[in-house]
Design a protein around this motif. Structure first.
Motif, PDB file in Angstrom:
ATOM      1  N   ILE A   1       1.050  -1.630   0.267  1.00 23.92           N
ATOM      2  CA  ILE A   1       0.334  -0.140  -0.300  1.00 23.92           C
ATOM      3  C   ILE A   1       0.281   1.305   0.207  1.00 23.92           C
ATOM      4  N   TYR A   2       2.060   1.484   0.777  1.00 21.40           N
ATOM      5  CA  TYR A   2       2.706   2.377   0.501  1.00 21.40           C
ATOM      6  C   TYR A   2       3.632   2.646  -0.486  1.00 21.40           C
ATOM      7  N   GLN A   3       4.125   1.634  -0.764  1.00 23.82           N
ATOM      8  CA  GLN A   3       4.529   1.986  -2.719  1.00 23.82           C
ATOM      9  C   GLN A   3       3.425   2.489  -3.255  1.00 23.82           C
ATOM     10  N   LYS A   4       2.088   2.153  -3.484  1.00 21.73           N
ATOM     11  CA  LYS A   4       1.025   2.332  -4.577  1.00 21.73           C
ATOM     12  C   LYS A   4       0.787   4.143  -3.917  1.00 21.73           C
ATOM     13  N   LYS A   5       1.123   4.425  -2.620  1.00 18.17           N
ATOM     14  CA  LYS A   5       0.263   5.879  -2.226  1.00 18.17           C
ATOM     15  C   LYS A   5       2.107   6.047  -2.737  1.00 18.17           C
ATOM     16  N   GLN A   6       2.621   6.133  -2.383  1.00 12.86           N
ATOM     17  CA  GLN A   6       4.485   7.063  -2.609  1.00 12.86           C
ATOM     18  C   GLN A   6       4.406   7.109  -4.098  1.00 12.86           C
ATOM     19  N   GLN A   7       3.516   5.769  -5.244  1.00  6.67           N
ATOM     20  CA  GLN A   7       3.543   6.269  -6.359  1.00  6.67           C
ATOM     21  C   GLN A   7       2.562   7.544  -7.078  1.00  6.67           C
ATOM     22  N   ALA A   8       1.695   7.202  -6.517  1.00 10.32           N
ATOM     23  CA  ALA A   8       0.448   8.517  -6.938  1.00 10.32           C
ATOM     24  C   ALA A   8       1.447  10.075  -5.822  1.00 10.32           C
TER      25      ALA A   8
END
Lengths: 218, 256
Positions: free
Chosen positions: B30-37
């Motif tokens: 989830i963190y990596q997805k948030k980072q990408q966003a």
């Protein structure tokens, strides 16, 4: 002393020495973390001496809990962007748990009884704080890889270790019905402890690497 | 009873450990997805900021261009007329200096006009990108003493006007860098234009530089950022003492 005790103490000593060596380059929360590591190391050494001399090191663990609760409070207040609600939870929970731990040591699990209740409170505090910081991390992601962020390792070390110890001490009475299970639980705590201190050390090393950036030299 | 307890405890212990690990794995994902966003948002914001900055710059350049043309250009023209009138009243032997000044003023007016044209981005739509670049090249030749070998394919395909402005300004930036820093004597500039692509290749024989040592805020980094905004590819090769080659390639989405 058993192999488990010697190896645990050796690793704790190495982590404590390396943390102290990095101390000057650390930011405030990781300086406090170094303080916690040295505090734990000093009490572990004292507990071994007491166990050798008097055959009883249990009183030390009552102080370990109080020290742990207090250090955790200051570390987590400094570690990440903390909202007002989280601040109230962190401070309120710590004050309540310190009071409960003292009451437990005075009235319920007195000084010569192993303070499983206090350890559970410490575990509950660490797990809650870890979850708060995980949530904060999701709300304020940064560009750096998650594996290069000291806060992730500090938090993960705490979350895994206290998640395991909380569960084990919550089932403490049940475990002690079987010596085999007790041994299994001890090995489990031993492994979790090693993971905790390795995570702490890695977090400290990562934080020390950002020293120049923080001080504007790079 | 004991074996039951052992089994039960093992199951519980392993499950809890599994849950903790699963929690952390899910958190990381989830963190990596948030980072990408978050990264995407930052990039978008940065692009729009740069776009605004460039629009403001274009507006300023346009104002300067108008000032040059309407004010300085007119004053220079009046000076030229006055000098011409003075020269008429003077004997031929004394009018040489005046005639020389008239010539200099003519040169000044020409330079003001050509500078005014190059500053005004609307002229790209009026004259076309290639024509504007050709005008600039003439100017660089005259002021910089550069030997510029300019070649271009004769394709008349038009590109998105905004992107053409970007390309034009980038060319100016590259030539400014060559004039200011490269100490070059010869520049080869090739524009290959077809229906699908426009490619700029600019090679100089200057002192070159270590491409790893480009400082933040330098013109070359600005070029890279401008290329990112218009979706162009930017490549630069340079070695100390061996000149520099810059390659900009833009796909034409306007035509398709």
């Amino acid at each position: 002393m058993s192999f488990r005790s010697i190896s645990y103490l050796s690793i704790l000593t190495i982590v404590a020495i390396l943390s102290v060596l990095h101390f000057k380059k650390l930011s405030t929360p990781y300086r406090l973390l170094t303080g916690l590591i040295v505090f734990n190391w000093a009490l572990e050494i004292t507990s071994k001496i007491l166990a050798q001399k008097f055959g009883n090191s249990i009183p030390i663990y009552h102080f370990v809990i109080l020290g742990g609760l207090t250090f955790n409070l200051f570390i987590y207040l400094k570690i990440h962007v903390i909202k007002k609600a989280s601040f109230i939870i962190i401070v309120g929970m710590t004050i309540l748990f310190i009071i409960l731990s003292v009451l437990n040591s005075l009235t319920n699990q007195t000084i010569n009884v192993f303070p499983t209740n206090g350890i559970m409170l410490h575990g509950l505090q660490s797990i809650t704080f870890s979850l708060i910081v995980y949530l904060n991390m999701l709300q304020y992601p940064i560009q750096a890889s998650i594996f290069k962020q000291p806060v992730f390792w500090l938090n993960t070390g705490n979350f895994v270790f206290y998640g395991i110890t909380f569960t084990i001490f919550a089932l403490y009475n049940f475990f002690y019905k079987s010596s085999y299970i007790t041994s299994y639980a001890h090995w489990f705590i031993y492994g979790a402890n090693l993971f905790l201190y390795c995570s702490y050390l890695y977090a400290i090393i990562l934080d020390s690497k950002t020293y120049h950036t923080r001080n504007g030299f790079r | 009873m004991v074996s039951d307890n052992v089994f039960f405890t093992l199951i519980i212990g392993t499950s809890i450990f599994g849950i903790l690990i699963a929690f952390i794995v899910v958190f990381i994902i989830i963190y990596q997805k948030k980072q990408q966003a978050f990264q995407f948002e930052r990039e978008t914001f940065k692009k729009s900021l740069l776009q605004t900055e460039i629009e403001i710059k274009e507006q300023t350049l346009s104002n300067i261009s108008r000032e040059l043309h309407d004010n300085l250009g007119q004053v220079a023209s009046l000076i030229k007329i006055n000098l011409g009138l003075i020269a008429k009243d003077l004997p031929e032997s004394e009018s040489d200096k005046i005639n020389e000044s008239v010539d200099l003023t003519k040169h000044l007016i020409h330079n003001i006009r050509s500078l005014s044209v190059s500053l005004k981005s609307e002229n790209i739509a009026r004259f076309g990108l290639i024509k504007m670049i050709e005008k600039d090249i003439e100017r660089y030749k005259s002021i910089g003493g550069l030997d510029i070998d300019f070649k271009q394919s004769n394709d008349m395909t038009t590109f998105d006007p905004t992107k053409e402005i970007f390309l034009y300004r980038m060319t100016q930036e590259i030539f400014n860098n060559i004039l200011k820093h490269a100490q070059a004597t010869k520049v080869e500039f090739y524009i290959q234009k077809d229906k699908n692509n426009i490619t700029f290749i600019i090679t100089d024989d200057g002192i070159g530089f270590d491409a790893q040592q480009i400082s933040i805020g330098s013109g070359l980094l600005n070029l890279k950022e401008r290329c990112q905004i218009i979706g162009a590819e930017f490549n630069m090769q340079s070695k100390t003492g061996k000149g520099t080659t810059i390659n900009i390639e833009l796909k034409n989405e306007f035509e398709s």
